[in-house]
Design an enzyme around this catalytic site. Structure first.
Site, PDB file in Angstrom:
ATOM      1  N   ARG A 179      12.333-128.160 -10.203  1.00 17.54           N
ATOM      2  CA  ARG A 179      11.765-128.604 -11.820  1.00 17.54           C
ATOM      3  C   ARG A 179      12.283-129.344 -12.462  1.00 17.54           C
ATOM      4  O   ARG A 179      13.052-128.682 -13.075  1.00 17.54           O
ATOM      5  CB  ARG A 179      10.512-127.628 -11.918  1.00 17.54           C
ATOM      6  CG  ARG A 179      10.034-127.719 -12.741  1.00 17.54           C
ATOM      7  CD  ARG A 179       8.564-126.525 -12.734  1.00 17.54           C
ATOM      8  NE  ARG A 179       8.046-126.957 -13.416  1.00 17.54           N
ATOM      9  CZ  ARG A 179       7.937-127.039 -15.433  1.00 17.54           C
ATOM     10  NH1 ARG A 179       9.032-126.650 -15.811  1.00 17.54           N
ATOM     11  NH2 ARG A 179       6.889-127.118 -16.096  1.00 17.54           N
ATOM     12  N   LYS A 207      16.806-125.386 -20.467  1.00 17.61           N
ATOM     13  CA  LYS A 207      16.423-124.381 -20.883  1.00 17.61           C
ATOM     14  C   LYS A 207      17.330-123.468 -22.010  1.00 17.61           C
ATOM     15  O   LYS A 207      18.484-124.055 -21.765  1.00 17.61           O
ATOM     16  CB  LYS A 207      16.163-123.514 -19.404  1.00 17.61           C
ATOM     17  CG  LYS A 207      14.364-123.931 -19.393  1.00 17.61           C
ATOM     18  CD  LYS A 207      14.064-122.702 -18.403  1.00 17.61           C
ATOM     19  CE  LYS A 207      12.381-123.718 -18.069  1.00 17.61           C
ATOM     20  NZ  LYS A 207      11.997-123.006 -16.350  1.00 17.61           N
TER      21      LYS A 207
HETATM   22  N1  HH2 Z   1       9.672-123.984 -16.579  1.00 21.27           N
HETATM   23  C1  HH2 Z   1       8.721-123.657 -17.377  1.00 21.27           C
HETATM   24  C2  HH2 Z   1       7.012-123.956 -17.042  1.00 21.27           C
HETATM   25  N2  HH2 Z   1       7.087-123.749 -16.409  1.00 21.27           N
HETATM   26  N3  HH2 Z   1       7.115-123.305 -13.969  1.00 21.27           N
HETATM   27  C3  HH2 Z   1       7.757-122.730 -12.591  1.00 21.27           C
HETATM   28  N4  HH2 Z   1       7.432-122.685 -11.382  1.00 21.27           N
HETATM   29  N5  HH2 Z   1       9.477-122.724 -12.877  1.00 21.27           N
HETATM   30  C4  HH2 Z   1       9.128-123.274 -14.451  1.00 21.27           C
HETATM   31  O1  HH2 Z   1      11.211-122.693 -14.388  1.00 21.27           O
HETATM   32  C5  HH2 Z   1       8.511-123.546 -15.298  1.00 21.27           C
HETATM   33  C6  HH2 Z   1       7.523-123.307 -14.786  1.00 21.27           C
HETATM   34  C7  HH2 Z   1       9.501-124.246 -19.277  1.00 21.27           C
HETATM   35  O2  HH2 Z   1       9.249-125.032 -18.788  1.00 21.27           O
HETATM   36  P1  HH2 Z   1       8.174-126.404 -20.067  1.00 21.27           P
HETATM   37  O3  HH2 Z   1       6.827-126.733 -19.050  1.00 21.27           O
HETATM   38  O4  HH2 Z   1       8.640-127.491 -19.447  1.00 21.27           O
HETATM   39  O5  HH2 Z   1       7.796-125.832 -21.202  1.00 21.27           O
HETATM   40  P2  HH2 Z   1       6.742-125.588 -21.822  1.00 21.27           P
HETATM   41  O6  HH2 Z   1       6.069-123.924 -20.607  1.00 21.27           O
HETATM   42  O7  HH2 Z   1       7.120-125.135 -23.346  1.00 21.27           O
HETATM   43  O8  HH2 Z   1       5.662-126.927 -21.364  1.00 21.27           O
END
Ligand code: HH2
Length: 285
Positions: A264, A230
């Site tokens: 995660r 992040k």
């Molecule tokens: N972060 C992201 C997405 N979903 N869910 C939870 N519970 N906690 C988090 O910190 C979280 C999440 C963002 O990461 P990523 O899925 O890789 O990115 P994107 O939303 O761009 O797909």
């Protein structure tokens, strides 16, 4: 409203739930591998949109030690994410979800849309990951109550405000979410909290949330943290998302010390190793 009443069986079977609870009481946190079937996720957009690549990545993460997989078909990144319809999300999930479920680890569905979550639970997902903490769509809490589904309640904000006390804001947000959950009939046993690193927060507020994670213990619920790749990492050590492994691991070790029971991450092997070594060293105290 989505139909939630006439379901023959809850989505998470007692066996699924047992696996989850066993993971939550293990010496080091459970590791949730991120599987983004999106064209635009902030760190791996487009890499796993093709079903065969998504399945290969799911297999790789399990071989690397992932305990849970979190599959998402809509990017929620703060800048430049394309909102998608439920139909679009389903089109991305349909060719891959059942195969991922068949790999044998609990699968979480990362979606803020009740219709998508309902479909994913029918297809075998065993927990829900709501980045709006049950507060975006009233159908979400109703659905999860009816299915008795474990859910990750994540803190989020519509806009960043550098002047607020982020810990107070989080406490007020979770109090609202827990109230919604209780009124809908979601069992407390099915709730987990997540500070939502990078969501509606300045980099400094994300770091405060990590440093003071232990304050969320007052809610008495398992905590999940997702700091992987992040932006706050780049505020300390300028880097592109895929160059943030060191910072992600540092943040996740601190989260584990602060009480996180699930981490995660996009980088499963390295994270599992770091958590296991930190726990083994901690045992020598
Ligand atoms: N972060 C992201 C997405 N979903 N869910 C939870 N519970 N906690 C988090 O910190 C979280 C999440 C963002 O990461 P990523 O899925 O890789 O990115 P994107 O939303 O761009 O797909």
């Amino acid at each position: 409203m989505i139909s939630t009443a006439a379901r023959p069986a809850p989505a998470a079977t007692p066996a699924d739930r047992q696996v989850l609870w066993a993971l939550l009481s293990r010496a080091y946190p459970a590791v949730m591998g991120v599987l983004n079937v999106t064209p635009d996720s902030f760190s791996d957009g487009g890499q796993f949109l093709a079903p065969e690549l998504a399945l290969a990545q799911a297999r790789r993460m399990i071989a690397d030690g992932a305990d849970i997989l979190d599959i998402g078909a809509e990017s929620t990144r703060p800048y430049g994410a394309q909102p998608v319809t439920a139909d679009e999300e389903l089109q991305r999930l349909r060719p891959v979800l059942a195969d991922v479920v068949s790999l044998g680890v609990p699968v979480s569905i990362d979606s803020m849309k009740p219709a998508v979550v309902a479909w994913a639970l029918d297809a075998g997902a065993s927990l829900a990951n709501d980045v709006w903490g049950l507060q975006r769509d009233p159908d979400m809490a109703r659905l999860l109550a009816a299915r008795q589904t474990p859910v990750i309640v994540m803190h989020n904000r519509d806009r960043v405000d550098p002047d607020i006390d982020i810990m107070k804001d989080m406490a007020a947000f979770f109090t609202r979410s827990l109230d919604i959950a209780e009124k809908a009939g979601i069992s407390r046993d099915n709730l987990m909290l997540d500070p939502g690193i990078g969501f509606g927060k300045t980099p400094e507020q994300s770091m405060t949330a990590l440093a003071r994670l232990d304050e969320l213990a007052v809610f008495g619920l398992p905590l999940l943290v997702g700091a992987s790749r992040k932006r706050f990492i780049s505020s300390v050590s300028p880097s592109e998302p895929q160059q943030r492994l060191g910072g992600s691991i540092a943040a996740h070790l601190i989260a584990a010390q602060g009480g996180a029971r699930i981490i995660r991450t996009h980088d499963v092997a390295e994270t599992v190793q770091a958590l296991r070594v930190a726990a083994a060293i901690g045992d020598r105290r």
